[in-house]
Design a protein around this motif. Structure first.
Motif, PDB file in Angstrom:
ATOM      1  N   VAL A 184       0.847  -1.185   0.000  1.00 53.52           N
ATOM      2  CA  VAL A 184       0.000   0.000   0.000  1.00 53.52           C
ATOM      3  C   VAL A 184       0.886   1.239   0.000  1.00 53.52           C
ATOM      4  CG1 VAL A 184      -1.737   1.346   1.232  1.00 53.52           C
ATOM      5  CG2 VAL A 184      -1.875  -1.147   1.210  1.00 53.52           C
ATOM      6  N   LEU A 185       0.627   2.133  -0.952  1.00 53.96           N
ATOM      7  CA  LEU A 185       1.313   3.417  -1.016  1.00 53.96           C
ATOM      8  C   LEU A 185       0.274   4.514  -0.854  1.00 53.96           C
ATOM      9  CD1 LEU A 185       3.598   2.875  -4.164  1.00 53.96           C
ATOM     10  CD2 LEU A 185       3.953   2.057  -1.834  1.00 53.96           C
ATOM     11  N   ARG A 186       0.667   5.591  -0.183  1.00 49.75           N
ATOM     12  CA  ARG A 186      -0.195   6.766  -0.070  1.00 49.75           C
ATOM     13  C   ARG A 186       0.657   8.012  -0.278  1.00 49.75           C
ATOM     14  NH1 ARG A 186      -5.379   6.408   1.566  1.00 49.75           N
ATOM     15  NH2 ARG A 186      -6.052   4.376   2.367  1.00 49.75           N
ATOM     16  N   ALA A 187       0.255   8.832  -1.237  1.00 44.00           N
ATOM     17  CA  ALA A 187       0.977  10.064  -1.530  1.00 44.00           C
ATOM     18  C   ALA A 187       0.080  11.259  -1.232  1.00 44.00           C
ATOM     19  CB  ALA A 187       1.419  10.096  -2.988  1.00 44.00           C
ATOM     20  N   PRO A 188       0.629  12.304  -0.641  1.00 42.33           N
ATOM     21  CA  PRO A 188      -0.182  13.500  -0.393  1.00 42.33           C
ATOM     22  C   PRO A 188      -0.557  14.179  -1.695  1.00 42.33           C
ATOM     23  CG  PRO A 188       2.120  13.937   0.083  1.00 42.33           C
ATOM     24  CD  PRO A 188       2.020  12.464  -0.198  1.00 42.33           C
ATOM     25  N   THR A 189      -1.656  14.887  -1.672  1.00 41.08           N
ATOM     26  CA  THR A 189      -2.067  15.667  -2.838  1.00 41.08           C
ATOM     27  C   THR A 189      -2.235  17.121  -2.406  1.00 41.08           C
ATOM     28  OG1 THR A 189      -3.692  15.869  -4.626  1.00 41.08           O
ATOM     29  CG2 THR A 189      -4.533  15.206  -2.480  1.00 41.08           C
ATOM     30  N   PRO A 190      -1.816  18.084  -3.223  1.00 42.86           N
ATOM     31  CA  PRO A 190      -1.881  19.482  -2.811  1.00 42.86           C
ATOM     32  C   PRO A 190      -3.307  20.009  -2.671  1.00 42.86           C
ATOM     33  CG  PRO A 190      -1.183  19.294  -5.099  1.00 42.86           C
ATOM     34  CD  PRO A 190      -1.157  17.916  -4.533  1.00 42.86           C
ATOM     35  N   TYR A 191      -4.266  19.338  -3.311  1.00 44.84           N
ATOM     36  CA  TYR A 191      -5.660  19.743  -3.173  1.00 44.84           C
ATOM     37  C   TYR A 191      -6.541  18.512  -3.344  1.00 44.84           C
ATOM     38  CZ  TYR A 191      -5.008  19.774  -8.233  1.00 44.84           C
ATOM     39  OH  TYR A 191      -4.666  19.436  -9.513  1.00 44.84           O
ATOM     40  N   PRO A 192      -7.710  18.482  -2.712  1.00 42.25           N
ATOM     41  CA  PRO A 192      -8.581  17.302  -2.790  1.00 42.25           C
ATOM     42  C   PRO A 192      -9.057  17.037  -4.215  1.00 42.25           C
ATOM     43  CG  PRO A 192      -9.223  18.749  -0.976  1.00 42.25           C
ATOM     44  CD  PRO A 192      -8.248  19.511  -1.816  1.00 42.25           C
ATOM     45  N   ILE A 193      -9.298  15.752  -4.495  1.00 40.88           N
ATOM     46  CA  ILE A 193      -9.864  15.336  -5.774  1.00 40.88           C
ATOM     47  C   ILE A 193     -11.356  15.113  -5.544  1.00 40.88           C
ATOM     48  CG2 ILE A 193      -9.689  13.723  -7.686  1.00 40.88           C
ATOM     49  CD1 ILE A 193      -7.096  15.288  -6.991  1.00 40.88           C
ATOM     50  N   ARG A 194     -12.200  15.918  -6.176  1.00 36.29           N
ATOM     51  CA  ARG A 194     -13.635  15.912  -5.899  1.00 36.29           C
ATOM     52  C   ARG A 194     -14.410  15.158  -6.965  1.00 36.29           C
ATOM     53  NH1 ARG A 194     -15.998  21.633  -5.180  1.00 36.29           N
ATOM     54  NH2 ARG A 194     -17.837  20.348  -4.758  1.00 36.29           N
ATOM     55  N   THR A 195     -15.376  14.373  -6.513  1.00 34.56           N
ATOM     56  CA  THR A 195     -16.376  13.774  -7.391  1.00 34.56           C
ATOM     57  C   THR A 195     -17.740  14.061  -6.791  1.00 34.56           C
ATOM     58  OG1 THR A 195     -16.552  11.632  -6.263  1.00 34.56           O
ATOM     59  CG2 THR A 195     -14.752  11.895  -7.841  1.00 34.56           C
ATOM     60  N   ALA A 196     -18.798  13.699  -7.517  1.00 34.34           N
ATOM     61  CA  ALA A 196     -20.145  13.939  -7.024  1.00 34.34           C
ATOM     62  C   ALA A 196     -20.461  13.107  -5.792  1.00 34.34           C
ATOM     63  CB  ALA A 196     -21.159  13.640  -8.134  1.00 34.34           C
ATOM     64  N   PHE A 197     -19.744  12.007  -5.560  1.00 33.32           N
ATOM     65  CA  PHE A 197     -20.087  11.129  -4.438  1.00 33.32           C
ATOM     66  C   PHE A 197     -19.043  11.119  -3.321  1.00 33.32           C
ATOM     67  CE2 PHE A 197     -17.903   8.501  -7.597  1.00 33.32           C
ATOM     68  CZ  PHE A 197     -16.869   7.979  -6.850  1.00 33.32           C
ATOM     69  N   GLY A 198     -17.887  11.755  -3.517  1.00 32.53           N
ATOM     70  CA  GLY A 198     -16.878  11.722  -2.473  1.00 32.53           C
ATOM     71  C   GLY A 198     -15.629  12.481  -2.868  1.00 32.53           C
ATOM     72  N   THR A 199     -14.737  12.656  -1.884  1.00 34.37           N
ATOM     73  CA  THR A 199     -13.517  13.429  -2.077  1.00 34.37           C
ATOM     74  C   THR A 199     -12.314  12.607  -1.642  1.00 34.37           C
ATOM     75  OG1 THR A 199     -14.711  15.493  -1.682  1.00 34.37           O
ATOM     76  CG2 THR A 199     -12.316  15.562  -1.448  1.00 34.37           C
ATOM     77  N   MET A 200     -11.261  12.638  -2.439  1.00 36.10           N
ATOM     78  CA  MET A 200     -10.007  11.972  -2.109  1.00 36.10           C
ATOM     79  C   MET A 200      -9.049  13.008  -1.527  1.00 36.10           C
ATOM     80  SD  MET A 200      -9.590   9.703  -5.593  1.00 36.10           S
ATOM     81  CE  MET A 200      -7.968   9.082  -5.110  1.00 36.10           C
ATOM     82  N   HIS A 201      -8.569  12.737  -0.314  1.00 37.29           N
ATOM     83  CA  HIS A 201      -7.663  13.669   0.359  1.00 37.29           C
ATOM     84  C   HIS A 201      -6.211  13.245   0.235  1.00 37.29           C
ATOM     85  CE1 HIS A 201     -10.927  16.048   2.073  1.00 37.29           C
ATOM     86  NE2 HIS A 201     -11.551  14.908   2.279  1.00 37.29           N
ATOM     87  N   ASP A 202      -5.956  12.075  -0.295  1.00 34.59           N
ATOM     88  CA  ASP A 202      -4.606  11.661  -0.675  1.00 34.59           C
ATOM     89  C   ASP A 202      -4.728  10.709  -1.856  1.00 34.59           C
ATOM     90  OD1 ASP A 202      -5.388   9.196   0.342  1.00 34.59           O
ATOM     91  OD2 ASP A 202      -4.071   9.261   2.077  1.00 34.59           O
ATOM     92  N   ARG A 203      -3.613  10.252  -2.392  1.00 34.81           N
ATOM     93  CA  ARG A 203      -3.628   9.349  -3.534  1.00 34.81           C
ATOM     94  C   ARG A 203      -3.149   7.973  -3.084  1.00 34.81           C
ATOM     95  NH1 ARG A 203      -4.650  11.901  -8.258  1.00 34.81           N
ATOM     96  NH2 ARG A 203      -5.619   9.874  -8.565  1.00 34.81           N
TER      97      ARG A 203
END
Length: 388
Positions: A26-45
């Motif tokens: 499992v890898l997790r990378a920070p993202t400078p801004y959230p990735i938004r969709t109509a059903f949810g938001t990703m706060h990291d990658r």
């Protein structure tokens, strides 16, 4: 009949190998801004990668879809490490398709009992990609050639994952990068969606391909309303305007009410589901995700059926670089006029993980020429972002 995919189905000459070891990371990378969709938001990658080694030391890599829920990556990795890899270690592989079928069969009741058909399918898909990577490396050929692809080693691509905040700026930047087609996220509010569609179309002009993705945001009445409102912007397709579990009759009704072709498929599992969608005549662009279901083995069969029915095969993908490369290889092998989905949000688990990552030139991605997927993940990047 699409001859390249047909040839892939009948491919022979695999060099039998034995699975000696494997692990899910499992890898997790920070993202400078959230990735938004109509059903949810990703706060990291997040990313779940699978590394499998055969008796010669040849290593194959796969990737598992894991964007939602936020804890999903670790759970899928544990399913792989505790259930799938023990079934696989020591197994002789004559053809990855047989292993895909075997793992699907041997875990079917457990997936039913746990109510986790999706996570199991995703985990098996990632294993399948890794086995195909090994198989192609053993043959000394790029995966797309092993699958029967012909012609120049490149596929058309489009910029995806464009958020609702100032999308015109993203489009301008990605056009400068080399993209010539763009997909905007909608499904937020009527005002926001239409304003953003107008902004994007104004930037790219009247002729450049433009698509919209609602991420299952609407019921049928709202989808009809929004589809008609979006028609003046001439999208090439309207993706997932309805929830994936809505009856096909609703998709057929919507298709009759709009001039925009409908697109869907990322949330389907099993060839029968794709067959039903094809036969409904409601969806013109069908989008299997090889890291969500099927891997290479299942999705190349789905691609063949989609293309034989005269529909457009455009693989869905929103993750790290391994799955993106695998999607590109499969698209090239399948043929047709589909485009590769490339998430253009900042993600170190693409370029940083897999250098030199294929660049975009005049709307196309050039595939690596090395055997298998063609690029090996950097151990330094894995160590930097690994959480499990």
């Amino acid at each position: 009949m699409n001859t390249s995919v047909s040839a892939a189905r009948e491919a022979t000459g695999f060099r039998t190998f034995t699975v000696m070891d494997g692990e899910a990371l499992v890898l997790r990378a920070p993202t400078p801004y959230p990735i938004r969709t109509a059903f949810g938001t990703m706060h990291d990658r997040p990313a779940v990668l699978i590394r499998i080694t055969d008796e010669t030391g040849t290593v194959g890599w796969g990737e598992v879809w894991c964007n939602f829920p936020s804890v999903g990556a670790e759970h899928r990795a544990r399913l792989i490490n505790s259930i799938l890899l023990p079934l696989l270690k020591g197994r002789t592989v004559e053809n990855p398709e047989a292993i895909f079928a075997e793992l699907s069969s041997r875990t079917r009741l457990l997936a039913l009992q746990s109510g986790e058909a999706g996570p199991f399918a995703q985990a098996i898909a990632g294993v399948d990609i890794a086995l195909w990577d090994i198989a192609a490396k053993r043959l000394g050929k790029p995966l797309w050639q092993v699958l029967g692809g012909r012609g120049a080693p490149q596929v058309p691509a489009y910029a995806s994952g464009i958020n609702p905040e100032a999308p015109e700026r993203v489009v301008e930047a990605q056009h400068a990068r080399g993209f010539r087609a763009f997909k905007l996220k909608v499904g937020f509010s009527r005002e926001t969606d239409l304003e953003n569609a107008a902004r994007v179309r104004a930037v790219i002009g009247p002729d450049m391909p433009f698509m919209v993705d609602a991420n299952q945001a609407w019921d049928l009445d709202k989808a009809i309303e929004m589809a008609r409102a979006l028609e003046p912007f001439a999208p090439q397709w309207l993706e997932e305007p309805l929830a994936a579990d809505r009856p096909l009759s609703e998709w057929q009704t919507l298709a009759q009410k709009t001039t925009i072709p409908l697109a869907a498929g990322e949330n389907l599992r099993g060839l029968s589901s794709f067959d039903e969608m094809v036969q409904s005549n409601a969806v013109g662009v069908i989008q299997p995700d090889l890291a969500k279901w099927g891997g290479v083995s299942g999705c190349r069969r789905a691609a063949q059926r989609i293309l034989e029915a005269g529909r457009r095969y455009c693989p869905h993908f929103l993750g790290a670089g391994v799955g993106l490369l695998a999607s590109a290889h499969l698209l090239k092998a399948a043929g047709g006029d589909g485009m590769l989905e490339v998430d253009v949000n900042d993600n170190p688990l693409q370029r940083e993980l897999l250098p030199p990552f294929p660049e975009i030139a005049d709307g196309s991605v050039k595939l690596p020429s090395e055997p298998g997927l063609g690029i090996v993940p950097r151990e330094e990047t894995i160590a930097r972002y690994r959480t499990l």
